[in-house]
Design an enzyme around this catalytic site. Structure first.
Site, PDB file in Angstrom:
ATOM      1  N   MET A  33      44.321  23.077  42.886  1.00  0.00           N
ATOM      2  CA  MET A  33      45.417  22.361  43.551  1.00  0.00           C
ATOM      3  C   MET A  33      45.324  22.516  45.069  1.00  0.00           C
ATOM      4  O   MET A  33      46.263  22.186  45.788  1.00  0.00           O
ATOM      5  CB  MET A  33      46.771  22.879  43.051  1.00  0.00           C
ATOM      6  CG  MET A  33      46.949  22.642  41.547  1.00  0.00           C
ATOM      7  SD  MET A  33      48.659  22.513  41.043  1.00  0.00           S
ATOM      8  CE  MET A  33      49.297  24.096  41.576  1.00  0.00           C
ATOM      9  N   GLY A  34      44.197  23.042  45.536  1.00  0.00           N
ATOM     10  CA  GLY A  34      43.972  23.085  46.980  1.00  0.00           C
ATOM     11  C   GLY A  34      44.613  24.265  47.680  1.00  0.00           C
ATOM     12  O   GLY A  34      45.047  25.224  47.066  1.00  0.00           O
ATOM     13  N   GLU A  38      39.924  32.751  49.296  1.00  0.00           N
ATOM     14  CA  GLU A  38      38.645  33.283  48.791  1.00  0.00           C
ATOM     15  C   GLU A  38      38.541  33.244  47.261  1.00  0.00           C
ATOM     16  O   GLU A  38      37.445  33.184  46.718  1.00  0.00           O
ATOM     17  CB  GLU A  38      38.406  34.711  49.297  1.00  0.00           C
ATOM     18  CG  GLU A  38      37.903  34.776  50.733  1.00  0.00           C
ATOM     19  CD  GLU A  38      36.577  34.050  50.963  1.00  0.00           C
ATOM     20  OE1 GLU A  38      35.628  34.247  50.186  1.00  0.00           O
ATOM     21  OE2 GLU A  38      36.500  33.269  51.929  1.00  0.00           O
ATOM     22  N   HIS A  40      39.527  30.782  45.284  1.00  0.00           N
ATOM     23  CA  HIS A  40      38.960  29.465  44.985  1.00  0.00           C
ATOM     24  C   HIS A  40      37.469  29.432  45.360  1.00  0.00           C
ATOM     25  O   HIS A  40      36.639  28.902  44.620  1.00  0.00           O
ATOM     26  CB  HIS A  40      39.663  28.375  45.804  1.00  0.00           C
ATOM     27  CG  HIS A  40      41.095  28.149  45.446  1.00  0.00           C
ATOM     28  ND1 HIS A  40      42.126  28.425  46.328  1.00  0.00           N
ATOM     29  CD2 HIS A  40      41.687  27.649  44.337  1.00  0.00           C
ATOM     30  CE1 HIS A  40      43.278  28.096  45.764  1.00  0.00           C
ATOM     31  NE2 HIS A  40      43.051  27.628  44.558  1.00  0.00           N
ATOM     32  N   GLY A 150      39.819  30.650  36.935  1.00  0.00           N
ATOM     33  CA  GLY A 150      40.058  32.035  37.342  1.00  0.00           C
ATOM     34  C   GLY A 150      40.898  32.794  36.329  1.00  0.00           C
ATOM     35  O   GLY A 150      41.795  32.235  35.695  1.00  0.00           O
ATOM     36  N   LYS A 152      42.967  34.881  37.150  1.00  0.00           N
ATOM     37  CA  LYS A 152      44.304  35.008  37.745  1.00  0.00           C
ATOM     38  C   LYS A 152      45.332  34.282  36.876  1.00  0.00           C
ATOM     39  O   LYS A 152      46.455  34.732  36.690  1.00  0.00           O
ATOM     40  CB  LYS A 152      44.258  34.417  39.157  1.00  0.00           C
ATOM     41  CG  LYS A 152      45.576  34.001  39.749  1.00  0.00           C
ATOM     42  CD  LYS A 152      46.176  35.125  40.519  1.00  0.00           C
ATOM     43  CE  LYS A 152      47.566  34.876  41.059  1.00  0.00           C
ATOM     44  NZ  LYS A 152      47.989  33.540  41.276  1.00  0.00           N
ATOM     45  N   GLN A 156      46.365  30.274  31.136  1.00  0.00           N
ATOM     46  CA  GLN A 156      45.811  28.922  31.326  1.00  0.00           C
ATOM     47  C   GLN A 156      44.358  28.866  30.861  1.00  0.00           C
ATOM     48  O   GLN A 156      43.948  27.938  30.149  1.00  0.00           O
ATOM     49  CB  GLN A 156      45.918  28.549  32.805  1.00  0.00           C
ATOM     50  CG  GLN A 156      45.096  27.357  33.224  1.00  0.00           C
ATOM     51  CD  GLN A 156      45.329  27.002  34.681  1.00  0.00           C
ATOM     52  OE1 GLN A 156      46.359  26.443  35.014  1.00  0.00           O
ATOM     53  NE2 GLN A 156      44.387  27.312  35.556  1.00  0.00           N
ATOM     54  N   MET A 187      45.009  36.999  45.305  1.00  0.00           N
ATOM     55  CA  MET A 187      45.091  35.854  46.225  1.00  0.00           C
ATOM     56  C   MET A 187      45.748  34.682  45.519  1.00  0.00           C
ATOM     57  O   MET A 187      45.516  34.443  44.333  1.00  0.00           O
ATOM     58  CB  MET A 187      43.708  35.468  46.705  1.00  0.00           C
ATOM     59  CG  MET A 187      43.149  36.492  47.645  1.00  0.00           C
ATOM     60  SD  MET A 187      41.701  35.845  48.482  1.00  0.00           S
ATOM     61  CE  MET A 187      41.228  37.286  49.401  1.00  0.00           C
ATOM     62  N   ARG A 190      50.319  30.442  46.959  1.00  0.00           N
ATOM     63  CA  ARG A 190      51.758  30.688  47.124  1.00  0.00           C
ATOM     64  C   ARG A 190      52.041  31.936  47.975  1.00  0.00           C
ATOM     65  O   ARG A 190      53.182  32.136  48.384  1.00  0.00           O
ATOM     66  CB  ARG A 190      52.444  30.815  45.763  1.00  0.00           C
ATOM     67  CG  ARG A 190      52.532  29.477  45.032  1.00  0.00           C
ATOM     68  CD  ARG A 190      53.384  29.557  43.775  1.00  0.00           C
ATOM     69  NE  ARG A 190      53.678  28.246  43.231  1.00  0.00           N
ATOM     70  CZ  ARG A 190      53.043  27.684  42.193  1.00  0.00           C
ATOM     71  NH1 ARG A 190      52.050  28.320  41.602  1.00  0.00           N
ATOM     72  NH2 ARG A 190      53.383  26.481  41.766  1.00  0.00           N
TER      73      ARG A 190
HETATM   74  P1  AMP Z   1      45.111  26.708  41.743  1.00  0.00           P
HETATM   75  O1  AMP Z   1      44.637  25.926  42.917  1.00  0.00           O
HETATM   76  O2  AMP Z   1      46.063  27.805  42.103  1.00  0.00           O
HETATM   77  O3  AMP Z   1      45.589  25.830  40.614  1.00  0.00           O
HETATM   78  O4  AMP Z   1      43.848  27.477  41.178  1.00  0.00           O
HETATM   79  C1  AMP Z   1      42.662  26.788  40.874  1.00  0.00           C
HETATM   80  C2  AMP Z   1      41.738  27.722  40.137  1.00  0.00           C
HETATM   81  O5  AMP Z   1      41.485  28.868  40.951  1.00  0.00           O
HETATM   82  C3  AMP Z   1      42.334  28.248  38.815  1.00  0.00           C
HETATM   83  O6  AMP Z   1      41.319  28.324  37.840  1.00  0.00           O
HETATM   84  C4  AMP Z   1      42.823  29.625  39.205  1.00  0.00           C
HETATM   85  O7  AMP Z   1      42.865  30.528  38.129  1.00  0.00           O
HETATM   86  C5  AMP Z   1      41.778  30.029  40.214  1.00  0.00           C
HETATM   87  N1  AMP Z   1      42.315  31.067  41.103  1.00  0.00           N
HETATM   88  C6  AMP Z   1      43.416  30.992  41.885  1.00  0.00           C
HETATM   89  N2  AMP Z   1      43.608  32.161  42.520  1.00  0.00           N
HETATM   90  C7  AMP Z   1      42.613  32.992  42.128  1.00  0.00           C
HETATM   91  C8  AMP Z   1      42.259  34.328  42.415  1.00  0.00           C
HETATM   92  N3  AMP Z   1      42.962  35.079  43.240  1.00  0.00           N
HETATM   93  N4  AMP Z   1      41.160  34.849  41.824  1.00  0.00           N
HETATM   94  C9  AMP Z   1      40.429  34.098  40.964  1.00  0.00           C
HETATM   95  N5  AMP Z   1      40.715  32.835  40.642  1.00  0.00           N
HETATM   96  C10 AMP Z   1      41.789  32.276  41.215  1.00  0.00           C
END
Ligand code: AMP
Length: 294
Positions: A33-34, A38, A40, A150, A152, A156, A187, A190
């Site tokens: 989602m942008g 680090e 990402h 991830g 994280k 999901q 990380m 948000r």
């Molecule tokens: P998001 O943009 O938050 O939807 O995350 C996109 C992808 O990045 C998802 O697969 C998340 O699980 C992964 N992600 C976000 N934050 C982290 C993190 N701190 N460590 C590892 N993967 C992450």
């Protein structure tokens, strides 16, 4: 391959994908989602290592947000994201408008199953249906060989793995470790919502998760019967005392089935344990987890 190309339509993206498929190239997809950090970038680096062509999708997916959630305020900055993604030598950013992904009269959805019932699924109604729907669309648009997620967002990840199996997507899902700040905070895009005070309190969340996992491992080792409820409550108190406002949930489960573990006898039957939490600090909801073997 040089400069990152931004693709805004499904049509031009499919045309690129087709070209690479004809050349027999391995395609990797990193859905996001942008507002890259680090975490990402590490997903993108892993994709870069394993694939010939790396697509990153950047789409703040409205259908995975609840009516009271932060869809409107979710941080967005394409220029920043392009700069960050170039560190991982990504080839394409798929950056569609909402109307490109959900044109008028869009009506078909993918429904997540049992795995979505607890944890974030319980507090965010419809969230994982929204995730499964958009990820299915992205899989169909880019038909990747590998897709990177991830840990994280562990729930999901497990839901997507099941969806890929159940719906025969023929895509390999690659799990990526959680990337953390030097003080342990996971990380997250948000984290930019946090005030300086909140930011300095935030690492307690991971500290408490880790301490709880150590307590469990220790108890198993010593054959001691730990009261899991009490142990969880103590950690919630600790997190609140550090400055968090509210506990959404803090739960222990089997890492494969995501079945909740409520006592020590159940716990000893699991090989891999998942402890996950969602906590409010000020107005911000943070999630974190730890997965470990016993
Ligand atoms: P998001 O943009 O938050 O939807 O995350 C996109 C992808 O990045 C998802 O697969 C998340 O699980 C992964 N992600 C976000 N934050 C982290 C993190 N701190 N460590 C590892 N993967 C992450």
């Amino acid at each position: 391959m040089g400069e990152i190309r931004v693709l805004k339509t499904i049509g031009e993206t499919r045309a690129q994908v087709l070209k690479y498929k004809k050349e027999g190239k391995i395609i990797g997809l990193v859905p996001t989602m942008g507002y890259f950090h680090e975490g990402h970038i590490n997903l993108m680096r892993k994709a870069r290592k394993e694939c010939d062509v790396v697509f990153v999708s950047l789409f703040v997916n409205p259908i995975q947000f609840g009516p009271k959630e932060d869809l409107a305020s979710y941080p967005r900055d394409l220029e920043h994201d392009i700069k960050m993604a170039s560190k991982a030598d990504v080839d394409y950013i798929f950056f569609p408008e909402v109307s490109e992904m959900y044109p008028e009269r869009f009506q078909t959805k993918v429904t997540a199953g049992e795995l979505s019932k607890d944890f974030c699924g319980a507090s965010r109604a419809g969230h994982f249906d929204g995730v499964c729907t958009v990820v299915s669309k992205l899989f169909n648009i880019m038909t990747p060989d590998f897709a990177y997620f991830g840990m994280k967002d562990y729930q999901q990840l497990v839901i997507i793995e099941k969806m890929v199996e159940d719906l025969n997507f023929g895509i390999k899902i690659r799990r990526c470790e959680i990337t953390r700040e030097s003080d342990g905070l996971a990380m997250s895009s948000r984290n930019t919502y946090l005030t300086p005070d909140e930011r300095s309190a935030a690492p307690q969340f991971q500290k408490s998760l880790k301490a709880l996992s150590c307590e469990i491992i220790e108890a198993v080792k010593c054959g001691k019967n730990l009261n899991l409820n009490e142990a969880v409550n103590r950690r919630c108190d600790e997190i609140l005392a550090a400055g968090f406002k509210k506990v959404d949930y803090l739960k222990i489960a089997d890492a494969q089935t995501l079945n909740i573990i409520s006592n020590f006898d159940q716990l000893k039957k699991s090989r891999e344990i998942f402890i996950a939490g969602a906590m409010f600090i000020g107005k911000t909801r943070l999630i974190d987890n730890i997965v470990f073997e016993i």
